[in-house]
Design an enzyme around this catalytic site. Structure first.
Site, PDB file in Angstrom:
ATOM      1  CG  HIS A 268      41.649  34.394  41.870  1.00 59.19           C
ATOM      2  ND1 HIS A 268      40.804  33.591  41.156  1.00 59.19           N
ATOM      3  CD2 HIS A 268      41.381  35.668  41.449  1.00 59.19           C
ATOM      4  CE1 HIS A 268      40.064  34.322  40.339  1.00 59.19           C
ATOM      5  NE2 HIS A 268      40.391  35.596  40.499  1.00 59.19           N
ATOM      6  CD  GLU A 269      42.528  38.861  43.146  1.00 59.86           C
ATOM      7  OE1 GLU A 269      42.892  39.536  42.170  1.00 59.86           O
ATOM      8  OE2 GLU A 269      41.360  38.438  43.293  1.00 59.86           O
ATOM      9  CG  HIS A 272      43.668  38.314  38.191  1.00 58.46           C
ATOM     10  ND1 HIS A 272      43.138  38.153  36.939  1.00 58.46           N
ATOM     11  CD2 HIS A 272      42.676  37.974  39.065  1.00 58.46           C
ATOM     12  CE1 HIS A 272      41.865  37.726  37.045  1.00 58.46           C
ATOM     13  NE2 HIS A 272      41.572  37.603  38.323  1.00 58.46           N
ATOM     14  CD  GLU A 298      38.482  35.321  37.016  1.00 58.75           C
ATOM     15  OE1 GLU A 298      38.996  36.458  36.952  1.00 58.75           O
ATOM     16  OE2 GLU A 298      38.101  34.812  38.082  1.00 58.75           O
TER      17      GLU A 298
HETATM   18 ZN    ZN Z   1      39.679  37.052  39.137  1.00 55.52          ZN
END
Ligand code: ZN
Length: 504
Positions: A268-269, A272, A298
């Site tokens: 997830h990160e 980003h 996101e």
């Molecule tokens: Zn996030």
């Protein structure tokens, strides 16, 4: 063009200040000794003041006023090329926001939100909503003042939403959630009715954190996260920050008895992080070098976490690598069993632990409540009951206590109201991107199965990252997919996948 040059010079100073502030904040969450807290908040607060003063200062005001009407944002200098007019409009958007809020309001609210956040930690621990209630009421009063300064849009709530997701309206978001509710609530009921449960206990054995860390770093490298221009560290709550596209920091957290948590938070990160690294470095000091919105940000993290990280093809490649780190724990566990385990759907009370299907219903609960609070002045004292009723209605479970209900999220405590919908918007965008990538990258499934993730990363960089804020979210979706933002691709994806896994 000299007025524009002067404006860009001011923005460069702001960019440097922002970079320093981001680094101080990152340090605060990772390495700062506990006792440095007070000094650090003073340092950060002073840098914020400098940033604000530069943004609304005389030099900026005078030069920007030559380019644009400071009240309306209408371009004054029509001789500017179209792209420069767009750049000026985005700069004005930031200026207008900063200038609209009086300095004493910003300071007062910032003090209140930091106190309120600390109080929320205590109230959650004590499971005591009444302890937190007066502070939340005060936060809402601040938000109403803020809406007054910024000006109400279609509804008061829209003003807040627009801060996180520019140009998005609550009318549009409501239509999307209506679609989600209509298809997702029955799907989750069907999954719940299946007798043969998916076993996810195998993810809850003892997994030493050192190996979890190493596997995560391997995956970051495979995704194309460039450790020459970024790094990963540990923090209590995973996050991504960037001081510049050449210095992007991601964090993760590791639990010895939970393999899924660190695995998915790293992806997830990492998603980003790839967005931040993919922003155009030559534009880094102005809006064209910044992310479009929280929803688009996101969409990048969720694409890597869910569309890739929970994808059967990806695990053809990644599972043998994971197994090499955990030969005992995963002994005799076939890839299909593992795949089902990480894709277990189970309504639960806590949003941050929710699976990708039920997650959006958690967001819907918050979205509906936020609108009531802001647009209808819904009484804060009745929030716990409202929360529990909505959880029961949409997820079929009722919180056992407020700590697992209305008190669970940090967002409202520091005034982030209008933020939650961007999580679901991210999911919706991500499904649209992934569908389009499958059309445009031949053999994407096979590539994932071979661990060749660079074509996908490069596609995202080319289509999304490199544009920064030079396009709006709506323009980006239209340009990439030929369609408007819709919940249908995401819902089709969920239905197909989970009806397959659960044999529905
Ligand atoms: Zn996030």
């Amino acid at each position: 063009m000299s007025a524009l040059k002067n404006v860009l010079d001011e923005l460069r100073k702001i960019s440097y200040l922002n970079g320093a502030e981001a680094l101080l904040s990152w340090d605060q969450e990772t390495y700062m000794p506990e006792g440095a807290g007070t000094a650090r908040s003073n340092q950060i607060a002073y840098l914020s003041t400098l940033t604000h003063n530069t943004m609304v200062g005389g030099v900026m005001k005078k030069n920007l006023a030559e380019l644009v009407d400071l009240e309306t944002g209408d371009i004054r200098d029509e001789s500017l090329p179209e792209m420069e007019q767009r750049r000026v409009k985005e700069i004005w958007r930031d200026y207008h926001h900063a200038a609209a809020l009086p300095a004493d309001f910003v300071e007062e609210f910032s003090k209140h939100s930091s106190m309120s956040q600390q109080l929320w930690v205590k109230a959650r621990k004590a499971n005591d909503f009444e302890m937190f209630r007066p502070s939340l009421e005060k936060t809402l009063a601040f938000k109403h003042r803020e809406i007054g300064y910024l000006g109400a849009m279609d509804t008061p709530y829209d003003t807040l939403l627009d801060e996180y997701e520019p140009h998005m309206t609550s009318a549009k978001v409501t239509v999307l959630f209506d679609e989600i509710r209509a298809r997702l609530v029955p799907l989750i009921k069907d999954i719940q009715a299946v007798k043969e449960r998916v076993d996810n206990q195998l993810l809850r054995q003892n997994y030493p954190v050192a190996q979890q860390w190493d596997f995560g770093v391997d995956m970051l490298k495979v995704m194309g996260f460039d450790l020459k221009y970024g790094r990963q560290d540990k923090s209590a709550h995973p996050f991504t920050t960037s001081t510049y596209p050449t210095d992007v920091r991601v964090t993760t957290r590791l639990h010895e008895n939970d393999l899924k948590s660190a695995l998915l938070s790293t992806l997830h990160e990492g998603g980003h992080g790839l967005y931040e690294q993919g922003l155009p470095v030559e534009e880094a000091d102005n809006p064209f070098g910044q992310a479009i919105s929280l929803g688009i940000h996101e969409s990048q993290s969720r694409l890597w976490e869910n569309l890739v990280g929970l994808n059967r093809h990806f695990w053809t490649f990644a599972y043998p690598k994971l197994k090499a780190y955990f030969p005992t724990q995963l002994d005799g566990v076939a890839v299909d069993k593992f795949y089902k385990a990480i894709n277990c759907v189970q309504p639960s009370l806590i949003r941050v632990e929710a699976d990708e299907a039920t997650y959006n219903l958690h967001i819907m609960v918050r979205y509906e409540i936020e609108k009531l609070l802001i647009n209808e002045n819904y009484p804060v004292s009745k929030l716990p009951e409202l929360w529990d009723d909505k959880m029961e209605e949409y997820l079929g479970i009722r919180p056992d206590k407020n700590a697992n209900g209305v008190l669970q999220d940090v967002h409202w405590s520091f005034g982030a109201i209008g933020y939650f919908p961007t999580y679901t918007l991210g999911n919706l965008y991500s499904a649209m991107w992934f569908n389009q990538a499958q059309i445009e990258i031949p053999g994407l499934d096979e590539k994932l199965a071979a661990g060749d993730l660079m074509p996908l990363r490069n596609w995202l960089k080319e289509k999304i990252h490199r544009h920064g804020r030079s396009k709006s979210a709506a323009e980006l979706v239209k340009e990439i997919t030929g369609q408007e933002l819709s919940a249908q691709p995401f819902l089709d994806y969920l239905e197909k996948k989970y009806r397959g896994i659960y044999g529905l």
